[in-house]
Structure formats: structure tokens, C-alpha cells
Design an enzyme around this catalytic site. Structure first.
Site, mmCIF file in Angstrom:
data_model
loop_
_atom_site.group_PDB
_atom_site.id
_atom_site.type_symbol
_atom_site.label_atom_id
_atom_site.label_comp_id
_atom_site.label_asym_id
_atom_site.label_seq_id
_atom_site.Cartn_x
_atom_site.Cartn_y
_atom_site.Cartn_z
ATOM 1 N N LYS A 105 0.830 -1.209 0.000
ATOM 2 C CA LYS A 105 0.000 0.000 0.000
ATOM 3 C C LYS A 105 0.862 1.254 0.000
ATOM 4 O O LYS A 105 1.799 1.369 0.800
ATOM 5 C CB LYS A 105 -0.887 0.022 1.260
ATOM 6 C CG LYS A 105 -1.899 -1.115 1.330
ATOM 7 C CD LYS A 105 -3.095 -0.844 0.447
ATOM 8 C CE LYS A 105 -4.147 -1.935 0.626
ATOM 9 N NZ LYS A 105 -5.234 -1.811 -0.349
ATOM 10 N N ASP A 108 -0.444 -0.217 -4.461
ATOM 11 C CA ASP A 108 -1.850 0.195 -4.383
ATOM 12 C C ASP A 108 -1.990 1.492 -3.599
ATOM 13 O O ASP A 108 -1.750 1.528 -2.403
ATOM 14 C CB ASP A 108 -2.682 -0.914 -3.723
ATOM 15 C CG ASP A 108 -4.176 -0.608 -3.770
ATOM 16 O OD1 ASP A 108 -4.564 0.439 -4.345
ATOM 17 O OD2 ASP A 108 -4.954 -1.425 -3.237
ATOM 18 N N ASP A 163 -9.416 0.354 -9.388
ATOM 19 C CA ASP A 163 -9.995 -0.486 -8.346
ATOM 20 C C ASP A 163 -11.224 0.210 -7.745
ATOM 21 O O ASP A 163 -12.368 -0.086 -8.120
ATOM 22 C CB ASP A 163 -8.932 -0.800 -7.282
ATOM 23 C CG ASP A 163 -9.413 -1.826 -6.277
ATOM 24 O OD1 ASP A 163 -10.470 -2.430 -6.501
ATOM 25 O OD2 ASP A 163 -8.728 -2.040 -5.253
ATOM 26 N N LYS A 176 -13.571 -7.180 -7.575
ATOM 27 C CA LYS A 176 -13.782 -7.779 -6.263
ATOM 28 C C LYS A 176 -15.143 -8.468 -6.325
ATOM 29 O O LYS A 176 -16.181 -7.822 -6.127
ATOM 30 C CB LYS A 176 -13.784 -6.687 -5.188
ATOM 31 C CG LYS A 176 -12.420 -6.013 -4.983
ATOM 32 C CD LYS A 176 -12.551 -4.848 -4.051
ATOM 33 C CE LYS A 176 -11.270 -4.472 -3.326
ATOM 34 N NZ LYS A 176 -10.079 -4.320 -4.131
HETATM 35 MG MG MG Z 1 -6.929 -1.670 -4.303
#
Ligand code: MG
Length: 331
Positions: free
Chosen positions: A143, A172, A224, A248
Site C-alpha cells: 500500500k 496500491d 480499483d 472484487k
Molecule cells: Mg486496491
């Protein structure tokens, strides 16, 4: 067909809180669904919403479940409105589980090489990656956009120096960078071979800027948060996005509609977890495995997150406040 419906809300605590640009996440909440036919056969599903990511809230999920009759039909399941995407996934999973449409659990589900493992944020990544490497993971995600860019770039340089060259590294940002910061990361990544892609560098309202970045640098960009559900993905596909989509499944909406889309449009996508329990995890992985051959590239599934929880066996039933053995659902 009529099914008796039972649902059982749960809570799971992260071993260590998950820190992203959206804030700190301590407890995963959702609900397990159980459909029972007249002859006593059972189908299980799970609703695992992620409202800060763009899905409905848990209270919307529970309101929806509460207002349903005790017995529902296939038609009920396939007429859930689009504004309840994680409900659509959960009910369709339970229905497919019941119909036994699912593919048998595959051997590769057990192979770490099949997954991308999520590293802890900040410096902790430097201490943990070897353990994950030894377990067999070859794709990592880290991240960014959580701390100051200078601090993160320093840790990043160290991490890249340490990581073996066969690793794929995903970054990310959870929409946490400015346009200038995103350019800086992309410029640095130009010369680093192990970067697979940068995920959601900018906030969701900056689609055109991300499209611009994806055309200007060789490191791929993945959307995302921008594509929290199927209708968003359809929209950005129509608007010319040729980069990666993160799907997702547990919050994406209808499984049937996602199948239909992937069978008709050759997209580049990565399937990813929302920290669901093993009920939705299995349902999501089965769908991902089924759809993978339609995608432009084979990318590791973003489901290497089990190390963020203790053994996935028990959860707390919110209704009765008792610990329940999740395996009792998995008959
Ligand atoms: Mg993500």
C-alpha cells in the site's frame, strides 16, 4: 422453487488493523446466508459489503434481508436491485451452491504462487516479505499513499533492492496520490522491472487523468475503487479504458452478469478479495477461475490475505453474541 432463508451476521477482527488511504479497518462484518429446499438440501452464501469502497452498507444489507419473506424463490434472488451489489453476489452464490453449479475446489487454490500476498504497510513490509516468499508467494502488493511520499519512496527503494528479481510487485495507492505524486511514482517505476502495476493512483473522480497517465507511462495502471461494481466497469470500458480492472467479486454484483460481460469483452483484470470469510472466498475464487481464460492476461489473484486473520474457523454471531464455528456452515 422455494427456499427457506436464514441469515447469520458475523464479525471478524483483523490480527493487525489494516491501514489504507481510506483509514484504519479493525473489524470485518458481514452475514452468512443459508437457503434450504423442501427436501432439506442446503446452499450457502455470504454477503460481505464494503461501503467505504462503494458498496451498500451492512445495515442496508440487514434491512434488505429482514424485509424478505422467510421463504424466497429463484425469482427473488435474480431481482435484487443493482444498488445492493454484495447482496446480489451473496444470494446468487448461495443459489449456485445449492444448484451445485460450482466447480470442484481446485488443487491450485492451495498454491501460494496463484495469489498476490498483501504486505503490511510502511516499513513492516521490509520485515515480512521474506516469510511470505518462503511460503511460496511470488506476487506481492504494497500500500502507498498512506504516509508522506518521500518516506514511502525511501522504503520503496529499500524494498525493491531486497526483493528477488522474479517477484511481481503491485503498488496500491487507494486513490491517495495527487496527479504530480502519481507522475513521480510512475517515472520511478519506469526503470524497475518488478513492478506489475500501480493500482488506483488517483481518486475515483479523476478517471480522465488516470487514462492520461496510463497512456503516458509503460507501467500499467489498474482501476480499483473506480470500478467498485459491474456497472462502473461497463461504463469505463465504454469510455476507452484499456488498462487493468480490479474485480472484487463479493461486492461486484450479479455473478451471472459478470460472466456475461467477461465472455463478451476481452478485458485485462485482476480478481481480488474484500477480506471475506471462506464461504465468499470459495465462491469468488470459483468464479475467478471460471472467468480467467476469458481475460487478456493471467494475473495472480489478489486473495493472499489470509495472514491478516486468525484461523478462519470461528466468528461471532451478532444476533446472539456467541462464537460460532464457521465450519458448521460448510457441510
Ligand atoms: Mg486496491
Amino acid at each position: 422453487m422455494q427456499y427457506k432463508l436464514k441469515f447469520s451476521p458475523y464479525k471478524r477482527k483483523f490480527k493487525q488493523p489494516l491501514k489504507t488511504n481510506h483509514g484504519i479497518w479493525n473489524i470485518r462484518e458481514g452475514t452468512i446466508l443459508q437457503l434450504t429446499s423442501k427436501t432439506g438440501e442446503i446452499g450457502l452464501g455470504e454477503i460481505a459489503p464494503l461501503s467505504w469502497f462503494g458498496s451498500e452498507t451492512l445495515s442496508e444489507v440487514l434491512d434488505f434481508c429482514h424485509q424478505l419473506p422467510k421463504e424466497i424463490t429463484t425469482e427473488t434472488i435474480f431481482s435484487i436491485p443493482d444498488n445492493l451489489p454484495s447482496c446480489k453476489f451473496g444470494f446468487e452464490s448461495a443459489w449456485e451452491n445449492f444448484q451445485q453449479l460450482e466447480i470442484e475446489e481446485k488443487e491450485e487454490f492451495k498454491n501460494p504462487n496463484f495469489y498476490s500476498a498483501l504486505l503490511p504497510g510502511g516499513k513492516a513490509a521490509l520485515e515480512i516479505w521474506q516469510q511470505l516468499w518462503q511460503k511460496g508467494y511470488r506476487t506481492f502488493k504494497w500500500k502507498i499513499g498512506v504516509d508522506k511520499i518521500q518516506t514511502e519512496l525511501e522504503i520503496f527503494q529499500q524494498l525493491v533492492k531486497e526483493l528477488p528479481t522474479e517477484i511481481n510487485l503491485r503498488l496500491d495507492a487507494n486513490g491517495g496520490l495527487t496527479f504530480e505524486e502519481a507522475k513521480k511514482w510512475l517515472e520511478i517505476c519506469e526503470n524497475i522491472n518488478i513492478i506489475e502495476f500501480i493500482e488506483q493512483p488517483l481518486p475515483v473522480d479523476k478517471f480522465w487523468e488516470m487514462l492520461d497517465l496510463s497512456n503516458s507511462y509503460s507501467t500499467p495502471i489498474a482501476l480499483d475503487e473506480s470500478v467498485a461494481n459491474l456497472s462502473k466497469m461497463q461504463q469505463y470500458y465504454q469510455q476507452g479504458w484499456q488498462g487493468i480492472f480490479v474485480i472484487k467479486p463479493a461486492i461486484f454484483g450479479s455473478r451471472a452478469e459478470l460472466r456475461n460481460f467477461c465472455q463478451n469483452y476481452p478485458i485485462d483484470a485482476v480478481f481480488s478479495s474484500v477480506f471475506e470469510t471462506k464461504i465468499a472466498r470459495k465462491a469468488a475464487l470459483q468464479l475467478a477461475t471460471e472467468l480467467q481464460p476469458n481475460l487478456r492476461k493471467n494475473r495472480a489473484f489478489g486473495f493472499g490475505v489470509t495472514h491478516f486473520f486468525d484461523e478462519d474457523r470461528a466468528h461471532t454471531d451478532l444476533a446472539t453474541n456467541t462464537r460460532m464455528d464457521i465450519d458448521t456452515f460448510l457441510v
